[in-house]
Structure formats: structure tokens, C-alpha cells
Design a protein around this motif. Structure first.
Motif, PDB file in Angstrom:
ATOM      1  N   GLU A  16       3.096   6.761  -3.028  1.00 48.43           N
ATOM      2  CA  GLU A  16       2.113   6.294  -2.054  1.00 48.43           C
ATOM      3  C   GLU A  16       2.711   6.333  -0.665  1.00 48.43           C
ATOM      4  N   ALA A  17       2.056   7.049   0.245  1.00 45.25           N
ATOM      5  CA  ALA A  17       2.433   7.028   1.660  1.00 45.25           C
ATOM      6  C   ALA A  17       1.782   5.801   2.289  1.00 45.25           C
ATOM      7  N   PHE A  18       2.563   5.060   3.077  1.00 50.16           N
ATOM      8  CA  PHE A  18       2.060   3.816   3.649  1.00 50.16           C
ATOM      9  C   PHE A  18       2.556   3.651   5.082  1.00 50.16           C
ATOM     10  N   ARG A  19       1.624   3.392   5.988  1.00 52.71           N
ATOM     11  CA  ARG A  19       1.944   3.050   7.373  1.00 52.71           C
ATOM     12  C   ARG A  19       1.318   1.698   7.668  1.00 52.71           C
ATOM     13  N   ALA A  20       2.126   0.754   8.098  1.00 46.28           N
ATOM     14  CA  ALA A  20       1.652  -0.602   8.370  1.00 46.28           C
ATOM     15  C   ALA A  20       0.557  -0.622   9.425  1.00 46.28           C
ATOM     16  N   GLU A  21       0.653   0.241  10.426  1.00 45.30           N
ATOM     17  CA  GLU A  21      -0.297   0.217  11.545  1.00 45.30           C
ATOM     18  C   GLU A  21      -1.744   0.478  11.137  1.00 45.30           C
ATOM     19  N   THR A  22      -1.970   1.080   9.958  1.00 42.34           N
ATOM     20  CA  THR A  22      -3.343   1.356   9.534  1.00 42.34           C
ATOM     21  C   THR A  22      -4.072   0.080   9.111  1.00 42.34           C
ATOM     22  N   GLY A  23      -3.300  -0.962   8.754  1.00 37.76           N
ATOM     23  CA  GLY A  23      -3.911  -2.228   8.338  1.00 37.76           C
ATOM     24  C   GLY A  23      -4.455  -2.215   6.922  1.00 37.76           C
ATOM     25  N   ASN A  24      -4.205  -1.159   6.175  1.00 40.47           N
ATOM     26  CA  ASN A  24      -4.690  -1.088   4.791  1.00 40.47           C
ATOM     27  C   ASN A  24      -3.708  -1.768   3.845  1.00 40.47           C
ATOM     28  N   ASP A  25      -4.249  -2.252   2.736  1.00 39.25           N
ATOM     29  CA  ASP A  25      -3.413  -2.812   1.688  1.00 39.25           C
ATOM     30  C   ASP A  25      -2.762  -1.681   0.898  1.00 39.25           C
ATOM     31  N   LEU A  26      -1.671  -1.995   0.237  1.00 37.14           N
ATOM     32  CA  LEU A  26      -1.052  -1.043  -0.685  1.00 37.14           C
ATOM     33  C   LEU A  26      -1.986  -0.776  -1.861  1.00 37.14           C
ATOM     34  N   ILE A  27      -1.981   0.428  -2.334  1.00 33.15           N
ATOM     35  CA  ILE A  27      -2.722   0.791  -3.537  1.00 33.15           C
ATOM     36  C   ILE A  27      -1.870   0.469  -4.769  1.00 33.15           C
ATOM     37  N   ALA A  28      -0.553   0.600  -4.632  1.00 31.81           N
ATOM     38  CA  ALA A  28       0.394   0.505  -5.749  1.00 31.81           C
ATOM     39  C   ALA A  28       0.242  -0.710  -6.656  1.00 31.81           C
ATOM     40  N   PRO A  29       0.049  -1.916  -6.128  1.00 28.40           N
ATOM     41  CA  PRO A  29       0.020  -3.067  -7.045  1.00 28.40           C
ATOM     42  C   PRO A  29      -1.001  -2.955  -8.177  1.00 28.40           C
ATOM     43  N   GLY A  30      -2.081  -2.246  -7.965  1.00 25.65           N
ATOM     44  CA  GLY A  30      -3.087  -2.107  -9.016  1.00 25.65           C
ATOM     45  C   GLY A  30      -3.084  -0.754  -9.697  1.00 25.65           C
ATOM     46  N   ASP A  31      -2.053   0.056  -9.438  1.00 26.34           N
ATOM     47  CA  ASP A  31      -2.064   1.420  -9.960  1.00 26.34           C
ATOM     48  C   ASP A  31      -0.689   1.805 -10.512  1.00 26.34           C
ATOM     49  N   PRO A  32      -0.547   1.800 -11.835  1.00 24.92           N
ATOM     50  CA  PRO A  32       0.748   2.137 -12.437  1.00 24.92           C
ATOM     51  C   PRO A  32       1.142   3.607 -12.283  1.00 24.92           C
ATOM     52  N   THR A  33       0.224   4.480 -11.872  1.00 19.89           N
ATOM     53  CA  THR A  33       0.595   5.884 -11.664  1.00 19.89           C
ATOM     54  C   THR A  33       1.382   6.068 -10.372  1.00 19.89           C
ATOM     55  N   ILE A  34       1.356   5.073  -9.499  1.00 20.04           N
ATOM     56  CA  ILE A  34       2.163   5.138  -8.276  1.00 20.04           C
ATOM     57  C   ILE A  34       3.565   4.674  -8.636  1.00 20.04           C
TER      58      ILE A  34
END
Length: 163
Positions: A111-129
Motif C-alpha cells: 500500500e502506497a500511503f501519503r499522510a497529506e491526502t488525509g485518507n485512512d490506511l487500507i491495510a488494517p482491513g485487508d490481509p492482501t496488503i
């Protein structure tokens, strides 16, 4: 073919990471192809060009071929969008296919993640990440890499797929 994805929300850095990964991995002598999912309409040819004119005239499929590349454009018209599996079946064999997007498919992903977007992580609910490439430190239950540490991310992916 081995598969590995890069996923994340809009503006998370997916495309830049994909580009760097392709450069890094192919530089190691490993053949790579990519698949990118687009949520919007797109076009690969231009009004007035022969291939565009063929599609506008009603052709379901237009193959544009030269000595350097081949493009196959298929108009879905009323047909359903092909699945990732359908698309992969059409591809020529390579060592690794990197997949951008396709969040809901079951292949392993970073999962690519940039804090500035304000989105939550997808990873906690997705074991494929299997890991996160982030621009900010974080404590989660899987590996976290600096978003710009392409070498370490490539090493991780290649270990994961056995290449």
C-alpha cells in the motif's frame, strides 16, 4: 507469472512507486509487465488518426502495429469490464506483473500511503496488503518502508514472490 500489486487511495504515490519499481526490477534483469486500473474513461489514440477513425466507425477491436510496439484497443460498448484474471490471460509471459490498483483483488500488495491526502490506511482491513510504503513513520502489524526507498521495497516484493 508472479503477481504483485501497488494499491492505495488517489494521490498516495502509486504511479511514481510503480515507475521506480519497474526501473529497479528490470535493471536487475527480471522481466516485468504492468497492469493499471483506471476508474475513469481514457483514450490511447487521437481524433483524426486512422485508428481513432476505425473505432469511431464502429470497430469492436483495433490493432495498431509497428516495428516498435503493438496496441490492441477493444471497445467494450455494452460488454462488462474484463476482470484482472481476464487481462492477465491475454498477456505474454514475464517474470513479474506489477499491478496498480485493483484494491479488491486477492493478489499480494504494497500500500502506497501519503499522510497529506488525509485518507485512512487500507491495510488494517485487508490481509492482501503485505507491507506499506509511507511518507511518514507508523506502527502497524506489517513492514513499513519509506515511500522513496525503492530498493528495499523491490527487495521485499522479490522475496515475497520468490524471484
Amino acid at each position: 507469472m508472479k503477481l504483485y500489486g501497488v494499491t492505495g487511495w488517489k494521490n498516495a504515490g502509486k504511479t511514481g512507486l510503480m515507475e521506480r519499481l519497474v526501473t529497479e526490477i528490470t535493471g536487475r534483469g527480471i522481466s516485468v509487465s504492468t497492469v493499471k486500473h483506471a476508474h475513469h474513461s481514457f483514450d490511447v489514440d487521437h481524433p483524426g488518426k486512422d485508428s481513432h477513425r476505425h473505432r469511431q466507425a464502429g470497430a469492436n477491436e483495433v490493432v495498431l502495429a509497428s516495428r516498435n510496439r503493438v496496441a490492441i484497443m477493444q471497445e467494450l460498448r455494452d460488454a462488462p469490464e474484463p476482470t484482472l484474471e481476464d487481462l492477465l490471460a491475454r498477456m505474454r509471459p514475464v517474470d513479474l506483473v506489477l499491478i496498480e490498483g485493483y484494491k479488491r483483488d486477492r493478489h499480494p500488495k504494497v500500500e502506497a500511503f501519503r499522510a497529506e491526502t488525509g485518507n485512512d490506511l487500507i491495510a488494517p482491513g485487508d490481509p492482501t496488503i503485505r507491507a506499506i510504503a509511507s511518507d511518514t513513520p507508523m506502527s502497524v502489524d506489517r513492514p513499513v518502508f519509506d515511500l522513496n526507498d525503492t530498493v528495499s521495497i523491490a527487495d521485499f516484493i522479490l522475496r515475497e514472490v520468490g524471484l
